[in-house]
Structures are given as structure tokens and as C-alpha cells.
Write a protein that holds these residues in place. Structure first.
Motif, PDB file in Angstrom:
ATOM      1  N   CYS A 133       0.832  -1.205   0.000  1.00 46.67           N
ATOM      2  CA  CYS A 133       0.000   0.000   0.000  1.00 46.67           C
ATOM      3  C   CYS A 133       0.866   1.254   0.000  1.00 46.67           C
ATOM      4  O   CYS A 133       0.663   2.173  -0.813  1.00 46.67           O
TER       5      CYS A 133
ATOM      6  N   CYS B  45       1.462   3.903  -3.214  1.00 44.98           N
ATOM      7  CA  CYS B  45       1.115   5.300  -2.960  1.00 44.98           C
ATOM      8  C   CYS B  45       2.305   6.215  -3.271  1.00 44.98           C
ATOM      9  O   CYS B  45       2.159   7.231  -3.958  1.00 44.98           O
TER      10      CYS B  45
ATOM     11  N   THR C 208      -4.424   3.304   6.469  1.00 41.73           N
ATOM     12  CA  THR C 208      -4.939   2.217   5.642  1.00 41.73           C
ATOM     13  C   THR C 208      -3.964   1.052   5.617  1.00 41.73           C
ATOM     14  O   THR C 208      -4.374  -0.120   5.662  1.00 41.73           O
TER      15      THR C 208
ATOM     16  N   ARG D 208     -11.966   9.702  -1.850  1.00 46.22           N
ATOM     17  CA  ARG D 208     -10.924   8.675  -1.844  1.00 46.22           C
ATOM     18  C   ARG D 208     -11.080   7.761  -0.635  1.00 46.22           C
ATOM     19  O   ARG D 208     -10.907   6.538  -0.738  1.00 46.22           O
TER      20      ARG D 208
ATOM     21  N   ARG E 167     -13.845   5.286  -1.203  1.00 44.42           N
ATOM     22  CA  ARG E 167     -13.443   4.208  -2.116  1.00 44.42           C
ATOM     23  C   ARG E 167     -12.516   3.214  -1.416  1.00 44.42           C
ATOM     24  O   ARG E 167     -12.588   2.012  -1.671  1.00 44.42           O
ATOM     25  N   VAL E 168     -11.638   3.695  -0.562  1.00 45.59           N
ATOM     26  CA  VAL E 168     -10.760   2.797   0.190  1.00 45.59           C
ATOM     27  C   VAL E 168     -11.581   1.869   1.085  1.00 45.59           C
ATOM     28  O   VAL E 168     -11.340   0.652   1.130  1.00 45.59           O
TER      29      VAL E 168
ATOM     30  N   THR F 273     -13.175  -0.705  -0.940  1.00 46.60           N
ATOM     31  CA  THR F 273     -12.163  -1.661  -1.389  1.00 46.60           C
ATOM     32  C   THR F 273     -11.834  -2.667  -0.295  1.00 46.60           C
ATOM     33  O   THR F 273     -11.735  -3.877  -0.546  1.00 46.60           O
ATOM     34  N   LEU F 274     -11.672  -2.188   0.931  1.00 49.63           N
ATOM     35  CA  LEU F 274     -11.351  -3.078   2.052  1.00 49.63           C
ATOM     36  C   LEU F 274     -12.513  -4.025   2.347  1.00 49.63           C
ATOM     37  O   LEU F 274     -12.298  -5.221   2.590  1.00 49.63           O
TER      38      LEU F 274
ATOM     39  N   ALA G 192      -6.375  -5.310  -2.759  1.00 44.10           N
ATOM     40  CA  ALA G 192      -6.838  -4.152  -1.976  1.00 44.10           C
ATOM     41  C   ALA G 192      -5.676  -3.288  -1.513  1.00 44.10           C
ATOM     42  O   ALA G 192      -5.793  -2.057  -1.437  1.00 44.10           O
ATOM     43  N   SER G 193      -4.561  -3.900  -1.218  1.00 42.04           N
ATOM     44  CA  SER G 193      -3.392  -3.154  -0.741  1.00 42.04           C
ATOM     45  C   SER G 193      -2.876  -2.200  -1.808  1.00 42.04           C
ATOM     46  O   SER G 193      -2.647  -1.008  -1.541  1.00 42.04           O
TER      47      SER G 193
ATOM     48  N   SER H  32      -5.692   0.439  -2.835  1.00 43.77           N
ATOM     49  CA  SER H  32      -5.851   1.491  -1.816  1.00 43.77           C
ATOM     50  C   SER H  32      -4.728   2.513  -1.904  1.00 43.77           C
ATOM     51  O   SER H  32      -4.965   3.729  -1.822  1.00 43.77           O
TER      52      SER H  32
END
Length: 297
Positions: free
Chosen positions: A55, A59, A72, A138, A141-142, A145-146, A190-191, A194
Motif C-alpha cells: 500500500c 502510494c 490504511t 478517496r 473508495r478505500v 475496497t477493504l 486491496a493493498s 488502496s
């Protein structure tokens, strides 16, 4: 450039950072009781911290902030730990060891272990919402996603499929890949997704890193199956030959060790192609993919 990248140092630095954040995130329970102790027992037991590192790495590769992504990243490790606690239960894989020491239910009992896993699932989302300074769109959405990664189409659904594959050594390869995509791959996807979302990536970039996550996730599970056959308890940190005893379909069983390793290597090379467009930011992602494909524990 890739040859000059020191992956071991990179992973060690990030592991130390994530460990400190996890320690802060789940403090010791001020009141007597086993719940926080059980949560911390598994959460702080070490491990690769691969999901939070992915993650943070994605990023950073897209120009995002580690400070914004850290809650996150921590939540992803909480979710992963919850799945491990549940996976080890007698009603699931019935494992005695995890990360080189007794599994949670061996120390705290099945009831507390089950509830500790549930608590980490819930607390992971609470931690993100209370600690992230990301824009609301954002952040939403995270969270989506999780939740998807852990739910019926993710790790929980994958665990159900895994239970269904017990005593089925003749299962089809497609069934095994579908199960692994949910049980193992969903949290890895997901990682990276995100991390990309928090950095403000465009949809094309999110799609490419998602494919990267899918492919290294499947490779990760293939190597896991190989290691279950070839490693010892000391090397693996958990009980080896477990899949054989439970008569599960595995990549090692269906493909053979050599072909399974070849399949993992192909997936790793394909995953690296997905993120090549990130330029210099892809260098640590290349190295992490190679590590996934060649790991020994």
C-alpha cells in the motif's frame, strides 16, 4: 536500476515503521480482560508486513503521501491478521503454530480467538476513518475496497471455498485459482488499489496495479503450496505438510513442484509488466514481485 535496489533494507525499514504504528494503533487494554491481549498477540507477532508495504509503496510510486496512506496500511495488516486467526481455528485449518509460535486459539481459547479476529475486522475500518486525512471521495473508495476484499467475494468467501476443497484432491485447477484469488489475492489487490486511490491515481493506473496485485497474489499462494511440501516448521513458522494431511487440492499437487514454480515465475514477470509505466516508482514493485516468487518462508 533494479540491481541497485536494496530490497532487504527497504523491507526492514518499512516493517519497523509499520510495527511501530501497529503498536500505537492497538494499545494494551486498560481494563483486565483477554480481548486486547489476544488481538495484540497475533497482530504484533511479526511477519512480512507485505500488505501495508505494498500500500505504501504504490502510494509513493504515484506521488502520494505516506502519512495519508499509513492508517490504511495499518488497517490492511489488521485485516490480514484477522484472517490468519480465523484460518488457524480448529473448525478451519486447525493449525497449532503461526509465525513460529502457538496459534491464537492455543493461547486464548477458541472463543476469544474468534472474537479477537472479529474485533480486528471491525477496528481496522474504524482506524482508517478516525485517522486518515484523505479526501472524502478517496476515503470512501478505500473503505469500499477493504470491505470487498474481506467479504463474500474476498477473503471470507475464499475461506468458505477452501473448506469446500478439503478431501477433494481431484478438484479442478480453475476452482483452486478462484479460491486463491479470493482467500489470498483479494487483500493483496486491496493493498495496491488502496495505495493508488489515496495517491489520486487515474482509473487506468488503478486497473494496472490491480492486475499486478492479482498476479503476485496467485504467485504468492502457489509458492505457499510449494513451501508446504518442501519446508520444515522452523523454516515456515507454521505447520508444514498440512495440506496433504487434509487432502486438499493445491498447486503443488495439481501441477507438480517444478511446473508450479514455473507458473509462479510467469505470473511474476507478467505482474511486473503491469506496473512498468510507473517508471522509477516501479523499481520497488519489481523487487517485491521477485521476492514473492522466490521466497523461502
Amino acid at each position: 536500476m533494479l540491481k541497485e535496489f536494496e530490497l532487504a533494507s527497504y523491507l526492514r525499514v518499512y516493517q519497523e515503521i509499520v510495527d511501530r504504528e501497529l503498536e500505537r494503533a492497538v494499545l494494551a487494554d486498560p481494563d483486565p480482560g483477554p480481548l486486547y491481549s489476544s488481538m495484540r498477540y497475533s497482530l504484533l507477532a511479526g511477519g512480512k508486513r507485505l500488505r501495508p508495504i505494498l500500500c505504501l509503496t504504490v502510494c509513493a510510486a504515484i506521488g502520494g503521501s505516506a502519512e495519508v496512506a499509513m492508517p490504511t496500511a495499518v488497517a490492511l495488516e489488521m485485516l490480514h491478521t484477522a484472517t490468519l486467526i480465523h484460518d488457524d481455528l480448529p473448525s478451519m485449518d486447525n493449525d497449532d503454530f503461526r509465525r513460529g509460535r502457538p496459534t491464537n486459539h492455543k493461547v486464548f481459547g477458541e472463543g476469544i480467538a474468534l472474537l479477537a479476529g472479529d474485533a480486528l475486522l471491525a477496528y481496522s475500518l474504524e482506524h482508517v476513518l478516525h485517522n486518515t486525512d484523505a479526501p472524502p471521495d478517496r476515503l470512501l473508495r478505500v473503505i469500499q475496497t477493504l470491505l470487498h476484499a474481506i467479504g463474500v467475494n474476498g477473503a471470507i468467501g475464499g475461506q468458505v471455498a477452501d473448506v469446500g476443497l478439503e478431501n477433494r484432491p481431484d478438484a479442478e485447477l480453475a476452482e483452486l485459482e478462484s479460491m486463491c484469488a479470493r482467500k489470498t489475492g483479494a487483500l493483496l489487490v486491496a493493498s495496491v488499489v488502496s495505495g493508488a486511490v489515496l495517491a489520486g491515481a487515474d482509473e487506468g493506473t488503478i486497473a494496472r496495479v490491480s492486475l499486478y496485485g492479482e498476479k503476485i497474489g496467485l504467485a504468492f499462494q502457489i509458492i505457499d503450496d510449494v513451501l508446504d511440501v518442501t519446508s520444515t516448521l522452523d523454516e515456515l513458522g507454521k505447520t508444514p505438510h498440512k495440506d496433504e494431511k487434509m487432502r486438499k487440492s493445491t498447486f503443488a499437487r495439481l501441477l507438480g513442484l517444478d511446473q508450479a514454480r514455473e507458473r509462479a515465475a510467469d505470473l511474476i514477470e507478467s505482474a511486473k509488466r503491469e506496473v512498468r509505466s510507473l517508471g522509477e516508482g516501479a523499481v520497488p514493485l519489481f523487487a517485491i514481485a521477485d521476492y514473492v516468487g522466490s521466497r523461502s518462508k
